[in-house]
Write a protein that holds these residues in place. Sequence first.
Motif, PDB file in Angstrom:
ATOM      1  N   PHE A   8       0.845  -1.186   0.000  1.00  0.00           N
ATOM      2  CA  PHE A   8       0.000   0.000   0.000  1.00  0.00           C
ATOM      3  C   PHE A   8       0.887   1.244   0.000  1.00  0.00           C
ATOM      4  CE2 PHE A   8      -2.929  -2.736   2.782  1.00  0.00           C
ATOM      5  CZ  PHE A   8      -3.612  -3.222   1.694  1.00  0.00           C
ATOM      6  N   GLU A   9       0.411   2.304  -0.659  1.00  0.00           N
ATOM      7  CA  GLU A   9       1.095   3.588  -0.575  1.00  0.00           C
ATOM      8  C   GLU A   9       0.153   4.617   0.026  1.00  0.00           C
ATOM      9  OE1 GLU A   9       3.872   5.767  -3.614  1.00  0.00           O
ATOM     10  OE2 GLU A   9       1.826   6.538  -3.886  1.00  0.00           O
ATOM     11  N   LEU A  10       0.631   5.291   1.072  1.00  0.00           N
ATOM     12  CA  LEU A  10      -0.062   6.446   1.631  1.00  0.00           C
ATOM     13  C   LEU A  10       0.605   7.682   1.050  1.00  0.00           C
ATOM     14  CD1 LEU A  10      -0.502   5.352   5.357  1.00  0.00           C
ATOM     15  CD2 LEU A  10      -2.135   5.198   3.469  1.00  0.00           C
ATOM     16  N   HIS A  11      -0.179   8.477   0.345  1.00  0.00           N
ATOM     17  CA  HIS A  11       0.352   9.512  -0.534  1.00  0.00           C
ATOM     18  C   HIS A  11       0.229  10.876   0.148  1.00  0.00           C
ATOM     19  CE1 HIS A  11       0.670  10.602  -5.082  1.00  0.00           C
ATOM     20  NE2 HIS A  11       1.261  11.517  -4.351  1.00  0.00           N
ATOM     21  N   PHE A  12       1.291  11.280   0.877  1.00  0.00           N
ATOM     22  CA  PHE A  12       1.257  12.537   1.613  1.00  0.00           C
ATOM     23  C   PHE A  12       2.246  13.566   1.082  1.00  0.00           C
ATOM     24  CE2 PHE A  12      -0.275   9.586   5.042  1.00  0.00           C
ATOM     25  CZ  PHE A  12      -1.583  10.045   4.998  1.00  0.00           C
ATOM     26  N   ASN A  13       2.476  13.526  -0.242  1.00  0.00           N
ATOM     27  CA  ASN A  13       3.373  14.532  -0.802  1.00  0.00           C
ATOM     28  C   ASN A  13       2.719  15.370  -1.886  1.00  0.00           C
ATOM     29  OD1 ASN A  13       3.499  12.828  -3.226  1.00  0.00           O
ATOM     30  ND2 ASN A  13       5.306  14.051  -3.715  1.00  0.00           N
ATOM     31  N   THR A  14       1.451  15.138  -2.188  1.00  0.00           N
ATOM     32  CA  THR A  14       0.786  15.921  -3.225  1.00  0.00           C
ATOM     33  C   THR A  14       1.034  17.411  -2.987  1.00  0.00           C
ATOM     34  OG1 THR A  14      -0.903  14.220  -3.408  1.00  0.00           O
ATOM     35  CG2 THR A  14      -1.441  16.369  -4.303  1.00  0.00           C
TER      36      THR A  14
END
Length: 411
Positions: free
Chosen positions: A140-146
Motif C-alpha cells: 500500500f502507498e499512503l500519498h502525503f506529498n501531493t
Amino acid sequence: MANLYSDAFDMINPFVIASSPATQGARNVLKSAACRPGAIVLRNYGHGSGGGSFFHPDAEAVYKGKQAFHSHAVGNQIPDTITTLEAYCEEVRTIKAQMDGDIKLWVSIGHYSDIVKGGNWEAEWKRQAKELALAGADAFELHFNTPGVAVAKDRQFNYYQLVSSCTQMIRATVPTVPVMVKLAVESCDALTSMRHAVAAGASAVGPTARWKGFYFDLDWKTTQARPGAGYGGTQANPIVCYTVAEARSKGITIPMFAGGGVYSFDQAIRLIMAGSDLVQLGTLACSAGPQACKRLIEQVGAWMDDHGYTDIPSLKGDALKLFSMPDAFAKDRQNRLGSAYMAAQVEQELCIGCGRCADVCWHEGIELVGRKAHKRDACIGCGYCFQVCPTKALHVEQATILASAFSGEKQ
C-alpha cells in the motif's frame, strides 16, 4: 553485466513508476509495465484524468538529459471512470492477471482530500486496505506529498500527526502488507516526517519533491503552467539527495523510495548513491512515456558497468563518504583546491581581456594589464575568477585535486 536487483521488497530493479496518469487504471499500468520497472503504483481512484503537463524549456531538454522543470498545464480533464472500490479492486485483479509476475503492484489508498472533506474517512481507508489486500496488492502507498499537502494540513491540524496516525491505522488494519509512506519535502521538516512514519510502523518512506509553484511567461496570458499546481524538476534532485543523505546520517535505516527531478539516468543514480534503496519515476513516466523510462533503466545499468559497480548494494550510499566527511578532512580537501587556485597563473595566450575575473575578485588578487589578466600576491585562492573565465585561461584540474584527498595522494 550490472545486477539491478533490489533486495528492498524483492524487486527486479530499484525503479518505481509513481502514482500518476501513467498508472491510472489497469490499461495505463499495463502500458507502463512495458518499461519493466521493479514496481508500479496504481493511482487511487477519484483523481480525474487529463489536465496535461508542461515542460520548460521543452520536452527535448528532458530527452537529452538537460536541465528542465515540470508543472501541470491547461488541458482537458475528465472524471475518473473508476468510481467504486469494487471496480478499483477489479482493476487490481486485472493487472495481477496480465502484468509480468516479477513486477510488484503497489496500490494507493485514499487521498488527502478525503480528510479535508470530512466524514468517516478513516473507516473508508480501512475498508480499502482490507479489500485491496484480498485483491492482491503487493504493498500500500499512503500519498502525503501531493503539492501543498504539508502546508494545507498544518492549517487544520499537525502534518506529522497525520502521517503517524494514518500509518498506524493501515498497519493495524492489514499488518501483513507493506505500507509505503510517500512524504513531502515542502513546508515541513522531512526528517521529522520520516521519524514519525518509522515510529508508526512504515515499511518504507519516500521523500518526494513536489511544490506549489507559480511559473508564468512575461507575457503571462500565454502561460501553459497552471498556478499552484505541482512544480518540480531537475533542480529538485540535489534537495532530495540531501534529504536522503541527512536521513541516513541521522539514523533512518528502513528502505527509502525517493523521488524528485529524475529525468535522466544520472539523477536516478545520485539518489541511490545518496542512500535511497529505490527511485520513483513520476514526471518522466507520465509526461515522457514508458520508452523514456525504459531507456533510463538501461542507461543506469550501462553506467554501472562502465564504472565498476556490480550491483545495487555496491552503489547504494556510496556518496555518503562525501556527505559525512570529518571536518579536518573536509578542510584539507578544500585547502588543496585553494592552494592550486593560488599557484595557478593566467595562461596569457588564452586570455582575451574580458575582465570578468577582475570584476568578480573581492581581494584585489587579479588585475588587467594591457588587456591581459595577471595574478597578484593578494590572491587568496578563493576560486571565483576560475568559475567565470570563458576561455580557461584560468584553469586547474579540479576533479583530480579533489579526488586526491580520498586516495591519500599528495598535491
